[in-house]
Design a protein around this motif. Structure first.
Motif, PDB file in Angstrom:
ATOM      1  N   ALA A 112       0.907  -1.422  -0.177  1.00  0.00           N
ATOM      2  CA  ALA A 112      -0.066  -0.048   0.282  1.00  0.00           C
ATOM      3  C   ALA A 112       0.925   1.060   0.002  1.00  0.00           C
ATOM      4  O   ALA A 112       0.674   2.347  -0.722  1.00  0.00           O
ATOM      5  CB  ALA A 112      -0.959   0.009   1.188  1.00  0.00           C
ATOM      6  N   ALA A 113       1.956   1.323   0.677  1.00  0.00           N
ATOM      7  CA  ALA A 113       2.924   2.476   0.838  1.00  0.00           C
ATOM      8  C   ALA A 113       3.677   2.650  -0.531  1.00  0.00           C
ATOM      9  O   ALA A 113       3.803   3.597  -1.040  1.00  0.00           O
ATOM     10  CB  ALA A 113       3.982   2.097   2.040  1.00  0.00           C
ATOM     11  N   LEU A 114       3.953   1.380  -1.148  1.00  0.00           N
ATOM     12  CA  LEU A 114       4.526   1.513  -2.538  1.00  0.00           C
ATOM     13  C   LEU A 114       3.635   2.204  -3.449  1.00  0.00           C
ATOM     14  O   LEU A 114       3.955   2.965  -4.450  1.00  0.00           O
ATOM     15  CB  LEU A 114       4.819   0.054  -2.734  1.00  0.00           C
ATOM     16  N   GLU A 115       2.348   2.095  -3.412  1.00  0.00           N
ATOM     17  CA  GLU A 115       1.303   2.884  -4.257  1.00  0.00           C
ATOM     18  C   GLU A 115       1.297   4.282  -4.230  1.00  0.00           C
ATOM     19  O   GLU A 115       1.072   4.918  -4.992  1.00  0.00           O
ATOM     20  CB  GLU A 115      -0.059   1.894  -4.123  1.00  0.00           C
ATOM     21  N   GLU A 116       1.259   4.692  -2.871  1.00  0.00           N
ATOM     22  CA  GLU A 116       1.333   5.776  -2.436  1.00  0.00           C
ATOM     23  C   GLU A 116       2.498   7.036  -3.002  1.00  0.00           C
ATOM     24  O   GLU A 116       2.285   7.845  -3.473  1.00  0.00           O
ATOM     25  CB  GLU A 116       1.215   6.211  -0.975  1.00  0.00           C
ATOM     26  N   GLU A 117       3.636   6.148  -2.753  1.00  0.00           N
ATOM     27  CA  GLU A 117       4.972   6.934  -3.106  1.00  0.00           C
ATOM     28  C   GLU A 117       6.126   5.785  -3.250  1.00  0.00           C
ATOM     29  O   GLU A 117       6.409   5.236  -2.563  1.00  0.00           O
ATOM     30  CB  GLU A 117       5.202   7.760  -2.049  1.00  0.00           C
ATOM     31  N   ALA A 118       6.468   5.830  -4.500  1.00  0.00           N
ATOM     32  CA  ALA A 118       7.642   4.706  -4.941  1.00  0.00           C
ATOM     33  C   ALA A 118       8.852   5.186  -4.181  1.00  0.00           C
ATOM     34  O   ALA A 118       9.456   6.271  -4.299  1.00  0.00           O
ATOM     35  CB  ALA A 118       7.783   4.778  -6.462  1.00  0.00           C
ATOM     36  N   PRO A 119       9.362   4.195  -3.420  1.00  0.00           N
ATOM     37  CA  PRO A 119      10.552   4.472  -2.821  1.00  0.00           C
ATOM     38  C   PRO A 119      11.838   4.243  -3.780  1.00  0.00           C
ATOM     39  O   PRO A 119      11.810   3.607  -4.913  1.00  0.00           O
ATOM     40  CB  PRO A 119      10.564   3.406  -1.434  1.00  0.00           C
ATOM     41  N   ASP A 120      12.908   4.544  -3.151  1.00  0.00           N
ATOM     42  CA  ASP A 120      14.236   4.598  -4.245  1.00  0.00           C
ATOM     43  C   ASP A 120      14.930   3.080  -3.746  1.00  0.00           C
ATOM     44  O   ASP A 120      15.602   2.675  -4.807  1.00  0.00           O
ATOM     45  CB  ASP A 120      15.272   5.704  -3.735  1.00  0.00           C
ATOM     46  N   VAL A 121      14.413   2.506  -2.794  1.00  0.00           N
ATOM     47  CA  VAL A 121      14.847   1.119  -2.379  1.00  0.00           C
ATOM     48  C   VAL A 121      14.012   0.674  -1.318  1.00  0.00           C
ATOM     49  O   VAL A 121      13.360   1.387  -0.611  1.00  0.00           O
ATOM     50  CB  VAL A 121      16.356   1.145  -1.858  1.00  0.00           C
ATOM     51  N   ILE A 122      13.802  -0.658  -1.243  1.00  0.00           N
ATOM     52  CA  ILE A 122      13.046  -1.415  -0.311  1.00  0.00           C
ATOM     53  C   ILE A 122      13.988  -2.289   0.432  1.00  0.00           C
ATOM     54  O   ILE A 122      14.724  -3.204  -0.178  1.00  0.00           O
ATOM     55  CB  ILE A 122      11.970  -2.456  -1.081  1.00  0.00           C
ATOM     56  N   LEU A 123      13.774  -2.286   1.594  1.00  0.00           N
ATOM     57  CA  LEU A 123      14.629  -3.209   2.531  1.00  0.00           C
ATOM     58  C   LEU A 123      13.475  -4.019   3.090  1.00  0.00           C
ATOM     59  O   LEU A 123      12.397  -3.656   3.744  1.00  0.00           O
ATOM     60  CB  LEU A 123      15.189  -2.263   3.812  1.00  0.00           C
TER      61      LEU A 123
END
Length: 192
Positions: A112-123
């Motif tokens: 859900a967070a990914l759809e709100e704002e794409a991050p530069d990297v995911i841990l």
């Protein structure tokens, strides 16, 4: 001179705050400001006894450049782990390195967070209840393409490192992880 007045210049001793006062002023835990001063993010004066003192003006300048409501200065990291203590330690250390961090307690919240704002990297932690890290990685790749958002996996299963590479993750760190190793992998993928 009245009995309550002093000969100090205006603002004198009130310009310097103890660790506890500075933490309260910034609205953070004492351990957080201690770490920030250790890495030079917040200037501190060390007394001969080893105690920290903070200038009010330095703290105000810190709040002006990075306080609540300020835009993130560095790359955005999405941290997905079901352990709140792990998230807190990793977040604090990444923020000290200049990253903005968004936390998610499970894969569904992470997606859900990914759809709100794409991050530069995911841990991303591998072992989580309901939807595990492998499934989240698959969904991220399905929606955004393999490698379009770099992913660093971490797990207590050390043999998962090979699997992470095979599945398209850009990095892997064993758990309990060396915090420096996780931060260094993040910096290699997305410098702050």
């Amino acid at each position: 001179m009245a009995s309550g007045e002093s000969r100090r210049p205006a603002g004198g001793e009130n310009d310097w705050l103890t660790l506890g006062q500075a933490a309260k002023f910034l609205g953070v835990a004492q351990s957080t400001i201690r770490k920030w001063s250790d890495v030079g993010r917040v200037p501190a004066f060390y007394t001969p006894g080893g105690h920290r003192r903070y200038k009010r003006a330095d703290l105000e300048a810190f709040l002006d450049r990075s306080g609540p409501g300020k835009p993130a200065r560095g790359p955005l990291v999405l941290l997905v782990d079901d352990d709140p203590q792990v998230r807190e330690v990793v977040r604090i250390n990444l923020e000290m390195e200049g990253y903005a961090v968004r936390e998610a307690a499970n894969a569904e919240d992470g997606l859900a967070a990914l759809e709100e704002e794409a991050p530069d990297v995911i841990l991303l932690d591998v072992m989580m209840p309901q939807v595990d890290g492998w499934e989240m990685l698959r969904r991220v790749q399905e929606r955004h393409g393999v490698g379009s958002i770099p992913v660093v996996m971490f797990s207590g299963q050390l043999d998962a490192g090979r699997e992470a590479a095979e599945r398209g993750a850009q990095g892997f760190v064993g758990k309990p992880f060396d915090l420096r190793a996780l931060i260094e992998q993040t910096k290699q993928i997305v410098p702050a």
